[in-house]
Design an enzyme around this catalytic site. Structure first.
Site, PDB file in Angstrom:
ATOM      1  N   ARG A  33      -8.516  14.857 -76.951  1.00  0.00           N
ATOM      2  CA  ARG A  33      -8.188  16.202 -76.108  1.00  0.00           C
ATOM      3  C   ARG A  33      -8.702  16.536 -74.833  1.00  0.00           C
ATOM      4  O   ARG A  33      -8.894  17.561 -74.404  1.00  0.00           O
ATOM      5  CB  ARG A  33      -8.195  17.259 -77.242  1.00  0.00           C
ATOM      6  CG  ARG A  33      -7.470  17.210 -78.667  1.00  0.00           C
ATOM      7  CD  ARG A  33      -5.889  17.809 -78.114  1.00  0.00           C
ATOM      8  NE  ARG A  33      -5.212  17.763 -79.171  1.00  0.00           N
ATOM      9  CZ  ARG A  33      -5.070  19.000 -79.851  1.00  0.00           C
ATOM     10  NH1 ARG A  33      -5.415  20.074 -79.676  1.00  0.00           N
ATOM     11  NH2 ARG A  33      -4.230  18.858 -80.943  1.00  0.00           N
ATOM     12  N   ARG A  37      -6.163  22.951 -72.658  1.00  0.00           N
ATOM     13  CA  ARG A  37      -6.175  24.156 -72.531  1.00  0.00           C
ATOM     14  C   ARG A  37      -7.499  24.523 -71.901  1.00  0.00           C
ATOM     15  O   ARG A  37      -7.743  25.702 -71.280  1.00  0.00           O
ATOM     16  CB  ARG A  37      -5.792  25.185 -73.554  1.00  0.00           C
ATOM     17  CG  ARG A  37      -4.271  25.294 -73.597  1.00  0.00           C
ATOM     18  CD  ARG A  37      -3.965  25.693 -74.988  1.00  0.00           C
ATOM     19  NE  ARG A  37      -4.612  25.173 -76.095  1.00  0.00           N
ATOM     20  CZ  ARG A  37      -4.117  25.235 -77.382  1.00  0.00           C
ATOM     21  NH1 ARG A  37      -3.450  26.136 -77.588  1.00  0.00           N
ATOM     22  NH2 ARG A  37      -4.634  24.556 -78.468  1.00  0.00           N
ATOM     23  N   ARG A  46       0.814  23.998 -67.541  1.00  0.00           N
ATOM     24  CA  ARG A  46       1.550  24.605 -68.791  1.00  0.00           C
ATOM     25  C   ARG A  46       2.266  25.731 -68.619  1.00  0.00           C
ATOM     26  O   ARG A  46       3.246  25.901 -69.123  1.00  0.00           O
ATOM     27  CB  ARG A  46       0.224  24.770 -69.861  1.00  0.00           C
ATOM     28  CG  ARG A  46       0.802  25.279 -71.135  1.00  0.00           C
ATOM     29  CD  ARG A  46       1.422  24.237 -71.856  1.00  0.00           C
ATOM     30  NE  ARG A  46       1.818  24.749 -73.429  1.00  0.00           N
ATOM     31  CZ  ARG A  46       2.838  25.435 -73.400  1.00  0.00           C
ATOM     32  NH1 ARG A  46       3.418  25.638 -72.505  1.00  0.00           N
ATOM     33  NH2 ARG A  46       3.171  25.965 -74.750  1.00  0.00           N
ATOM     34  N   ASP A  83       2.112  14.283 -78.020  1.00  0.00           N
ATOM     35  CA  ASP A  83       1.555  14.730 -79.139  1.00  0.00           C
ATOM     36  C   ASP A  83       2.058  13.848 -80.369  1.00  0.00           C
ATOM     37  O   ASP A  83       3.171  13.214 -80.448  1.00  0.00           O
ATOM     38  CB  ASP A  83       2.216  16.223 -79.421  1.00  0.00           C
ATOM     39  CG  ASP A  83       1.363  16.910 -80.377  1.00  0.00           C
ATOM     40  OD1 ASP A  83       0.287  17.508 -80.354  1.00  0.00           O
ATOM     41  OD2 ASP A  83       1.869  17.042 -81.689  1.00  0.00           O
ATOM     42  N   TYR A 159       2.734  17.344 -91.793  1.00  0.00           N
ATOM     43  CA  TYR A 159       3.522  18.371 -90.813  1.00  0.00           C
ATOM     44  C   TYR A 159       4.844  18.308 -91.255  1.00  0.00           C
ATOM     45  O   TYR A 159       5.599  19.410 -91.285  1.00  0.00           O
ATOM     46  CB  TYR A 159       3.339  17.963 -89.428  1.00  0.00           C
ATOM     47  CG  TYR A 159       1.814  18.325 -89.056  1.00  0.00           C
ATOM     48  CD1 TYR A 159       1.355  19.553 -88.697  1.00  0.00           C
ATOM     49  CD2 TYR A 159       0.944  17.177 -89.024  1.00  0.00           C
ATOM     50  CE1 TYR A 159       0.069  19.929 -88.496  1.00  0.00           C
ATOM     51  CE2 TYR A 159      -0.399  17.550 -88.430  1.00  0.00           C
ATOM     52  CZ  TYR A 159      -0.776  18.877 -88.294  1.00  0.00           C
ATOM     53  OH  TYR A 159      -2.212  19.143 -87.800  1.00  0.00           O
TER      54      TYR A 159
HETATM   55  O1  CP3 Z   1      -5.942  14.338 -74.508  1.00  0.00           O
HETATM   56  C1  CP3 Z   1      -5.453  14.204 -75.500  1.00  0.00           C
HETATM   57  O2  CP3 Z   1      -6.104  13.981 -76.273  1.00  0.00           O
HETATM   58  C2  CP3 Z   1      -4.034  13.856 -75.434  1.00  0.00           C
HETATM   59  C3  CP3 Z   1      -3.160  14.800 -75.934  1.00  0.00           C
HETATM   60  C4  CP3 Z   1      -2.864  14.967 -77.344  1.00  0.00           C
HETATM   61  C5  CP3 Z   1      -2.387  16.292 -77.831  1.00  0.00           C
HETATM   62  N1  CP3 Z   1      -2.335  16.254 -79.146  1.00  0.00           N
HETATM   63  C6  CP3 Z   1      -1.955  17.424 -76.946  1.00  0.00           C
HETATM   64  C7  CP3 Z   1      -1.852  18.823 -77.570  1.00  0.00           C
HETATM   65  C8  CP3 Z   1      -3.153  14.258 -78.634  1.00  0.00           C
HETATM   66  C9  CP3 Z   1      -3.832  13.098 -78.818  1.00  0.00           C
HETATM   67  C10 CP3 Z   1      -2.730  15.064 -79.754  1.00  0.00           C
HETATM   68  C11 CP3 Z   1      -2.716  14.559 -81.159  1.00  0.00           C
HETATM   69  C12 CP3 Z   1      -2.650  15.789 -82.261  1.00  0.00           C
HETATM   70  N2  CP3 Z   1      -1.662  16.149 -82.290  1.00  0.00           N
HETATM   71  C13 CP3 Z   1      -2.987  15.283 -83.570  1.00  0.00           C
HETATM   72  C14 CP3 Z   1      -4.067  14.496 -83.879  1.00  0.00           C
HETATM   73  C15 CP3 Z   1      -5.431  14.988 -83.370  1.00  0.00           C
HETATM   74  C16 CP3 Z   1      -6.216  16.225 -83.879  1.00  0.00           C
HETATM   75  O3  CP3 Z   1      -6.252  17.101 -83.351  1.00  0.00           O
HETATM   76  O4  CP3 Z   1      -6.329  16.032 -85.506  1.00  0.00           O
HETATM   77  C17 CP3 Z   1      -2.494  16.623 -84.155  1.00  0.00           C
HETATM   78  C18 CP3 Z   1      -2.902  16.800 -85.685  1.00  0.00           C
HETATM   79  C19 CP3 Z   1      -1.642  17.406 -83.558  1.00  0.00           C
HETATM   80  C20 CP3 Z   1      -0.440  18.296 -83.979  1.00  0.00           C
HETATM   81  C21 CP3 Z   1      -0.720  19.454 -83.165  1.00  0.00           C
HETATM   82  N3  CP3 Z   1      -0.589  19.612 -81.552  1.00  0.00           N
HETATM   83  C22 CP3 Z   1      -1.157  20.739 -83.570  1.00  0.00           C
HETATM   84  C23 CP3 Z   1      -1.826  21.012 -84.914  1.00  0.00           C
HETATM   85  C24 CP3 Z   1      -1.245  21.461 -82.319  1.00  0.00           C
HETATM   86  C25 CP3 Z   1      -1.567  22.849 -82.481  1.00  0.00           C
HETATM   87  C26 CP3 Z   1      -3.081  23.215 -82.569  1.00  0.00           C
HETATM   88  C27 CP3 Z   1      -3.623  23.347 -80.983  1.00  0.00           C
HETATM   89  O5  CP3 Z   1      -4.625  22.852 -80.877  1.00  0.00           O
HETATM   90  O6  CP3 Z   1      -2.965  23.980 -80.109  1.00  0.00           O
HETATM   91  C28 CP3 Z   1      -0.653  20.906 -81.247  1.00  0.00           C
HETATM   92  C29 CP3 Z   1      -0.706  21.364 -79.880  1.00  0.00           C
HETATM   93  C30 CP3 Z   1      -1.271  20.612 -78.946  1.00  0.00           C
HETATM   94  N4  CP3 Z   1      -1.278  19.220 -78.848  1.00  0.00           N
HETATM   95  C31 CP3 Z   1      -1.939  21.086 -77.630  1.00  0.00           C
HETATM   96  C32 CP3 Z   1      -2.089  20.061 -76.823  1.00  0.00           C
HETATM   97  C33 CP3 Z   1      -2.954  20.111 -75.467  1.00  0.00           C
HETATM   98  C34 CP3 Z   1      -1.847  22.621 -77.303  1.00  0.00           C
HETATM   99  C35 CP3 Z   1      -0.667  23.014 -76.965  1.00  0.00           C
HETATM  100  C36 CP3 Z   1      -0.461  23.772 -75.536  1.00  0.00           C
HETATM  101  O7  CP3 Z   1      -1.044  23.373 -74.700  1.00  0.00           O
HETATM  102  O8  CP3 Z   1       0.213  24.773 -75.642  1.00  0.00           O
END
Ligand code: CP3
Length: 355
Positions: A33, A37, A46, A83, A159
């Site tokens: 990540r 944000r 964003r 994602d 999910y």
């Molecule tokens: O920089 C990186 O690592 C690449 C981008 C990336 C994202 N999600 C962007 C993201 C990666 C590799 C993921 C993987 C992901 N997504 C996982 C596996 C890793 C982990 O954290 O366990 C999972 C379970 C998800 C599903 C997911 N996506 C959830 C549960 C959420 C909401 C929780 C949160 O942190 O907001 C997301 C949203 C998400 N994925 C965001 C980002 C940058 C935030 C959304 C936003 O910016 O509005």
């Protein structure tokens, strides 16, 4: 005299060298990540799009936010900005992210509800992501590796079945226990889509793949074997059949002692450790077999200062005697000050210099 091996451009990338088994004086570093944000420049981009998935499907913007942390911190790898939930979205299940909350999906709770999922045509929906990968492979600095990724079938299934983030996974585990044959069908559909998705990422320029199995840790030993290790083994075998050279990093988060089963049987080339994995155990039981990645607690990165510095040095001291990639044990927390990431980079980069 031996002819010197030809060094190709890719061979110079520290991350790829480690994934081929080399131990480097200066371990390569990237952070899960690393785009997101906690960076003001991410929030600016964003804010120009509506939903989060719109950003994932906009190649110019997704390329930009992938590159932001590379420019700021000089990590050894960029990870595609996307994602894990684009796979259910491409399969035809509705996925939404609303108002900064977690994901919302129309849940699929039994075999009768699988009929709406379609493998045909997934690449039309996913094409913008392949476009992002190919733009990135054109624009990264020479020493920066490009990581593609996907969720592993079990975690994506949680999910799809729960319809949201969960604590207890009642519906997913319930389905797997009551109707394992039907649940295996869902796991198979996700697996097939994911093989295609990952192969296309490689064809577009991804050099490394990471599989996120964030909820692997909620399963007991036999279920772990059936729903984490075996589906992952099928997936890695299928990807490698088409792309034998691409290293795959597995991340069965919170799997505890079951990390050993995963390392021995899931067909991955390297293993990402969560923060709870004891370092001395990891050296003996995991790093003796495969390169390891990890595992600073994201809370220490949030805290910064001396506590973080001590945590980083402990990990470096324990793991840098073998093939090792510095990373966190899970994703960056969104409240993390970017300065703490800069401080982390100084400590990790300074390690080799200080001998
Ligand atoms: O920089 C990186 O690592 C690449 C981008 C990336 C994202 N999600 C962007 C993201 C990666 C590799 C993921 C993987 C992901 N997504 C996982 C596996 C890793 C982990 O954290 O366990 C999972 C379970 C998800 C599903 C997911 N996506 C959830 C549960 C959420 C909401 C929780 C949160 O942190 O907001 C997301 C949203 C998400 N994925 C965001 C980002 C940058 C935030 C959304 C936003 O910016 O509005």
């Amino acid at each position: 005299m031996l002819t010197p091996l030809k060094i190709t451009e890719t061979d110079k990338k520290p991350l790829l060298r480690v994934l081929r088994g080399e131990t480097l004086d200066a371990p390569p570093v990237w952070l899960m990540r690393q785009a997101g944000r906690y960076l003001p420049e991410y929030r600016e981009v964003r804010d120009t799009v509506g939903g989060f998935l719109d950003l994932c499907y906009a190649p110019a913007l997704a390329t930009e936010v992938t590159l932001q942390p590379i420019r700021r911190f000089g990590f050894d790898a960029a990870i595609l900005f996307a994602d894990i939930l684009v796979v259910p979205d491409a399969l035809g299940q509705s996925v939404r992210f609303e108002g900064g909350e977690g994901p919302k999906l129309e849940p699929i709770r039994n075999v009768g509800e699988l009929g709406g999922l379609r493998l045909e045509g997934i690449h039309d929906r996913l094409a913008p992501i392949y476009e992002t990968v190919s733009r990135l492979s054109e624009s990264l600095p020479d020493n920066t590796a490009l990581i593609g990724f996907a969720g592993a079938p079990w975690t994506v299934a949680t999910y799809m079945v729960e319809g949201a983030s969960s604590r207890d996974f009642v519906h997913t585990r319930g389905w797997a226990l009551e109707d394992p044959g039907g649940f295996a069908w869902l796991i198979g559909i996700i697996g097939d889509a994911t093989v295609e998705y990952l192969c296309r990422q490689v064809e577009a320029g991804a050099e490394i793949l990471q599989l996120f199995d964030s909820w692997a840790g909620v399963l007991a030993q036999d279920e772990f074997r059936r729903w984490v290790v075996e589906p992952t083994a099928r997936l890695t075998a299928a990807v490698k059949k088409r792309h034998p050279g691409v290293p795959i990093i597995g991340f069965p988060r919170s799997a505890g002692p079951l990390y050993e089963d995963y390392v021995a049987n899931a067909g991955v080339d390297a293993i990402s450790l969560d923060s709870a994995v004891p370092l001395d155990w990891a050296v003996k039981r995991l790093q003796a077999r495969l390169p390891v990645q990890g595992n600073l607690d994201p809370l220490l990165l949030l805290a910064g200062g001396d506590a973080m510095e001590r945590g980083i040095r402990e990990i470096l001291a324990a793991l840098s005697g073998g093939p090792f990639i510095f990373n966190l044990g899970h994703g960056i927390i969104k409240e993390t000050p970017p300065d703490h990431v800069a401080q982390l980079m100084e400590v990790v980069r300074g390690w080799a210099a200080s001998g």
